[in-house]
Scaffold this motif. Structure first.
Motif, mmCIF file in Angstrom:
data_model
loop_
_atom_site.group_PDB
_atom_site.id
_atom_site.type_symbol
_atom_site.label_atom_id
_atom_site.label_comp_id
_atom_site.label_asym_id
_atom_site.label_seq_id
_atom_site.Cartn_x
_atom_site.Cartn_y
_atom_site.Cartn_z
ATOM 1 N N ARG A 153 35.937 36.155 47.670
ATOM 2 C CA ARG A 153 37.440 35.608 47.585
ATOM 3 C C ARG A 153 38.103 36.421 48.133
ATOM 4 O O ARG A 153 38.184 37.731 48.563
ATOM 5 C CB ARG A 153 37.744 35.489 46.133
ATOM 6 N N SER A 154 39.347 35.815 48.818
ATOM 7 C CA SER A 154 40.340 36.580 49.386
ATOM 8 C C SER A 154 41.334 36.943 48.542
ATOM 9 O O SER A 154 42.549 36.494 48.255
ATOM 10 C CB SER A 154 40.969 35.883 50.526
ATOM 11 N N ASN A 155 41.138 37.977 47.747
ATOM 12 C CA ASN A 155 41.932 38.658 46.924
ATOM 13 C C ASN A 155 42.832 39.507 47.322
ATOM 14 O O ASN A 155 42.661 40.352 48.307
ATOM 15 C CB ASN A 155 41.123 39.508 45.823
ATOM 16 N N VAL A 156 44.096 39.600 46.633
ATOM 17 C CA VAL A 156 45.365 40.593 46.958
ATOM 18 C C VAL A 156 44.661 41.914 46.330
ATOM 19 O O VAL A 156 43.929 41.974 45.292
ATOM 20 C CB VAL A 156 46.647 39.903 46.683
ATOM 21 N N PRO A 157 45.421 43.004 46.592
ATOM 22 C CA PRO A 157 44.958 44.191 46.206
ATOM 23 C C PRO A 157 45.141 44.423 44.654
ATOM 24 O O PRO A 157 44.392 45.420 44.012
ATOM 25 C CB PRO A 157 46.038 45.035 46.892
ATOM 26 N N ASN A 158 45.895 43.497 43.802
ATOM 27 C CA ASN A 158 45.902 43.869 42.518
ATOM 28 C C ASN A 158 45.220 42.993 41.629
ATOM 29 O O ASN A 158 45.245 42.951 40.538
ATOM 30 C CB ASN A 158 47.743 43.631 42.191
ATOM 31 N N VAL A 159 44.369 42.358 42.496
ATOM 32 C CA VAL A 159 43.135 41.502 41.523
ATOM 33 C C VAL A 159 41.799 42.366 41.858
ATOM 34 O O VAL A 159 41.354 42.528 42.918
ATOM 35 C CB VAL A 159 42.956 40.129 42.340
ATOM 36 N N ILE A 160 41.289 42.682 40.725
ATOM 37 C CA ILE A 160 40.080 43.773 40.718
ATOM 38 C C ILE A 160 39.076 42.878 40.109
ATOM 39 O O ILE A 160 39.260 42.620 38.982
ATOM 40 C CB ILE A 160 40.408 45.004 40.047
ATOM 41 N N GLU A 161 37.968 42.687 40.754
ATOM 42 C CA GLU A 161 36.799 42.279 40.074
ATOM 43 C C GLU A 161 35.943 43.310 39.356
ATOM 44 O O GLU A 161 35.485 44.435 39.752
ATOM 45 C CB GLU A 161 35.957 41.486 41.160
ATOM 46 N N ILE B 45 45.514 31.923 37.393
ATOM 47 C CA ILE B 45 45.399 33.369 37.479
ATOM 48 C C ILE B 45 45.668 34.001 38.726
ATOM 49 O O ILE B 45 46.398 34.875 38.596
ATOM 50 C CB ILE B 45 43.834 33.979 37.035
ATOM 51 N N ASP B 46 45.393 33.264 39.827
ATOM 52 C CA ASP B 46 45.577 33.860 41.171
ATOM 53 C C ASP B 46 47.198 33.639 41.295
ATOM 54 O O ASP B 46 47.936 34.688 41.965
ATOM 55 C CB ASP B 46 45.185 33.044 42.202
ATOM 56 N N TYR B 47 47.967 32.653 40.811
ATOM 57 C CA TYR B 47 49.281 32.524 40.831
ATOM 58 C C TYR B 47 49.968 33.727 40.128
ATOM 59 O O TYR B 47 51.123 34.466 40.638
ATOM 60 C CB TYR B 47 49.595 31.243 40.227
ATOM 61 N N LEU B 48 49.508 34.266 39.090
ATOM 62 C CA LEU B 48 50.051 35.405 38.356
ATOM 63 C C LEU B 48 50.088 36.572 39.045
ATOM 64 O O LEU B 48 50.842 37.389 38.936
ATOM 65 C CB LEU B 48 49.434 35.202 36.824
ATOM 66 N N ALA B 49 48.774 36.494 39.899
ATOM 67 C CA ALA B 49 48.744 37.988 40.492
ATOM 68 C C ALA B 49 49.280 37.747 41.938
ATOM 69 O O ALA B 49 49.492 38.698 42.746
ATOM 70 C CB ALA B 49 47.259 38.171 40.803
ATOM 71 N N GLY B 50 50.156 36.694 42.434
ATOM 72 C CA GLY B 50 50.556 36.714 43.527
ATOM 73 C C GLY B 50 49.743 36.313 44.578
ATOM 74 O O GLY B 50 50.141 36.586 45.751
ATOM 75 N N ASN B 51 48.555 35.638 44.259
ATOM 76 C CA ASN B 51 47.736 35.239 45.405
ATOM 77 C C ASN B 51 47.601 33.895 45.525
ATOM 78 O O ASN B 51 47.162 32.951 44.764
ATOM 79 C CB ASN B 51 46.185 35.810 44.807
ATOM 80 N N LYS B 52 48.150 33.515 46.948
ATOM 81 C CA LYS B 52 48.680 32.101 47.293
ATOM 82 C C LYS B 52 47.641 31.576 48.354
ATOM 83 O O LYS B 52 47.753 30.498 48.789
ATOM 84 C CB LYS B 52 49.798 31.996 47.491
#
Length: 521
Positions: free
Chosen positions: A255-263, A167-174
């Motif tokens: 978690r160290s989410n990128v901006p386009n990952v919203i909890e 899921i993180d890969y799809l969001a660009g979160n590496k």
């Protein structure tokens, strides 16, 4: 004059709302009921905001939403029925690769049934159809991502079961700190070097499964129904505008989410809760020592559990002073008087009851969120996929204990139940977690809708995403700097070493030593 002004303002407001209204296509291949507890209120909220929503889903589980267009794919319901009737015992125990083959076929059929459905094909062939946004189930149904470029629409993912590395890969979160396996059973939570190495191997194996088992079959469908190249699907997979994950940092892990990952953990709490019937209300109200809720979720049935499991649970519950409200298909023979059994339970109403002492659960995402929201200690019996990670986080937070479904005994279960009920620390930790989860600036549903509309307002909001063009793998991990640093440092060390060895060899030559002593000339 005032009346005319009010009328003008009303018309202006309506026009403004229509201006911001969007055409949204939501494609959900879920064929079982629990995900729709979250999907339902989210779709209703978007319709309520004035958006034109078209929903592709199974026939069952999601009721008609007024104002939304529904395209029902009946084969999805048949798919789940076939899956539940599958004889898993003949293949037990299964390796990770065997499990992946079975699940890859399941997801392949999910995507295939949707794309080949007559109603969906009619929509695809309709040249007048236009969508600004496509919302999809986040993982393993990659062929359905093709709707986004087909309509030149932004792509939004909804992850009902929280998140994992894919899921993180799809969001660009590496970021390495967010690495979580899709199936955490056997994954280490330790920080030692060997444990990290083992986890790296574990994640690598899951990556291979995705590339070699899951993705190829989805690629076949994508090429067949959208007539596009494989490269175009890889591009889509790197361009999700928004990822909504059914998770929250207050539930045990930041978690160290990128901006386009919203909890957005807790969207399903917007659904009205069922009331207790008279018999059940009386049963829990009259529980002098309180009561325990026992539920293994909406999908898990008795046939999925070990043969002697039912007898073990009956023996455990019969010796407890607390009453037990048990979700099970039918009452077993010789049921003790302190047990109430029903195939369906108003779980949230029971969790909110002042006399509840403990929640025994399989550890599903929505059950964990409900237990945390109402501040109830938990005993987790994880069975598959996200259950293990959810249970481990609750244990780490001090609100739960874990028992293995295949290894538990009457003694270990009884001791765990007594510890969770009698030790006040668990209840205190659960209450603190509840307070943290509830303390948010807006509800999870409002958060999901706001960010969805944010993406619409900003034409896909590409500025929220870490672009691979802007930051490559080498740059993201500063490998370019590290490489240059170590090359330079290495060359310097090599030169110094060579000079040192040359000098040492020169000094150790016998002729040089003899000539340096005057008396021996």
């Amino acid at each position: 004059m005032v009346g005319h002004t009010s009328g003008a303002l009303l018309v202006f407001g309506l026009c403004l709302q229509l201006t911001h209204a969007a055409n949204i296509l939501a494609v959900f291949s879920y064929s079982f009921p629990s995900p729709f507890l979250l999907v339902g209120p989210y779709m209703k909220a978007l319709v309520h905001k004035g958006h034109q929503v078209t929903i592709i889903s199974a026939k069952n589980h999601l009721a008609d939403i007024d104002g939304a267009r529904h395209i029902r794919v009946e084969m999805l319901d048949q798919l789940m029925e076939d899956f539940l009737n599958y004889d898993f015992e003949k293949d037990f125990p299964m390796s990770k690769w065997q499990q992946a083959l079975i699940m890859a076929e399941f997801f392949y059929n999910s995507s295939r049934y949707i794309l080949s459905d007559a109603g969906v094909q009619s929509l695809i062939q309709d040249k007048s159809a236009h969508f600004d946004m496509v919302i999809v189930q986040a993982s393993h149904t990659d062929a359905l991502y093709g709707f986004a470029p087909f309509y030149n629409a932004s792509l939004v993912g909804l992850s009902v079961y929280g998140t994992a590395w894919n899921i993180d890969y799809l969001a660009g979160n590496k970021a390495p700190s967010v690495y979580e396996p899709m199936s955490p059973d056997g994954y280490s939570t330790g920080l030692g070097l060997m444990q990290k190495l083992k986890n790296w191997i574990y994640i690598t194996e899951e990556w291979l499964l995705e590339q070699l088992v899951y993705l190829p079959t989805q690629m076949q469908l994508y090429k067949r129904f959208f007539n596009k190249s494989a490269e175009s699907l890889y591009n889509i997979r790197r361009n999700f505008s928004l990822m909504l994950i059914n998770q929250h940092f207050s539930l045990g892990r930041a978690r160290s989410n990128v901006p386009n990952v919203i909890e957005v953990a807790g969207i399903h709490l917007e659904n009205p809760s069922d009331q207790l019937d008279d018999d059940l209300q009386r049963f829990v109200d009259e529980a002098d020592h309180g009561f325990i809720i026992f539920s293994m979720g909406m999908e898990i049935t008795g046939k999925w559990l070990p043969p002697d499991w039912l007898l073990i649970m009956q023996e455990i519950f019969a010796q407890l002073p607390q009453r037990v409200v048990w979700k099970y298909e039918q009452a077993p023979p010789n049921k003790s008087e302190n047990i109430y059994i029903s195939p369906m339970l108003p779980q949230r109403e029971l969790l909110a009851h002042p006399k509840v002492k403990l929640f025994i659960t399989h550890g599903g995402a929505m059950s964990i969120i409900e237990g945390a929201y109402y501040g109830v200690p938990m005993l987790c019996l994880p069975m598959y996929y996200d259950h293990f990670g959810n249970a481990d986080r609750m244990k780490h937070a001090g609100v739960a204990q874990i028992q293995g479904i295949l290894t538990m005994t009457v003694e270990t279960m009884t001791n765990a139940i007594k510890e969770l009920i009698k030790n006040p620390v668990y209840a205190q930790n659960a209450q603190q977690m509840s307070e943290r989860l509830r303390d948010q600036p807006m509800s999870s549903l409002d958060t999901a809708v706001w960010w969805t509309e944010y993406v619409l307002r900003h034409k896909g909001a590409p500025h929220m995403r870490i672009s691979e063009d802007d930051m490559s793998f080498m740059q993201y991990y500063s490998l370019d700097f590290i490489l240059v640093f170590f090359v330079r440092f290495g060359v310097a060390i090599l030169i110094i070493t060579c000079v040192g060895l040359k000098l040492l060899s020169f000094l150790l030559k016998p002729s040089h030593i003899l000539s340096s002593v005057p008396l021996l000339k």
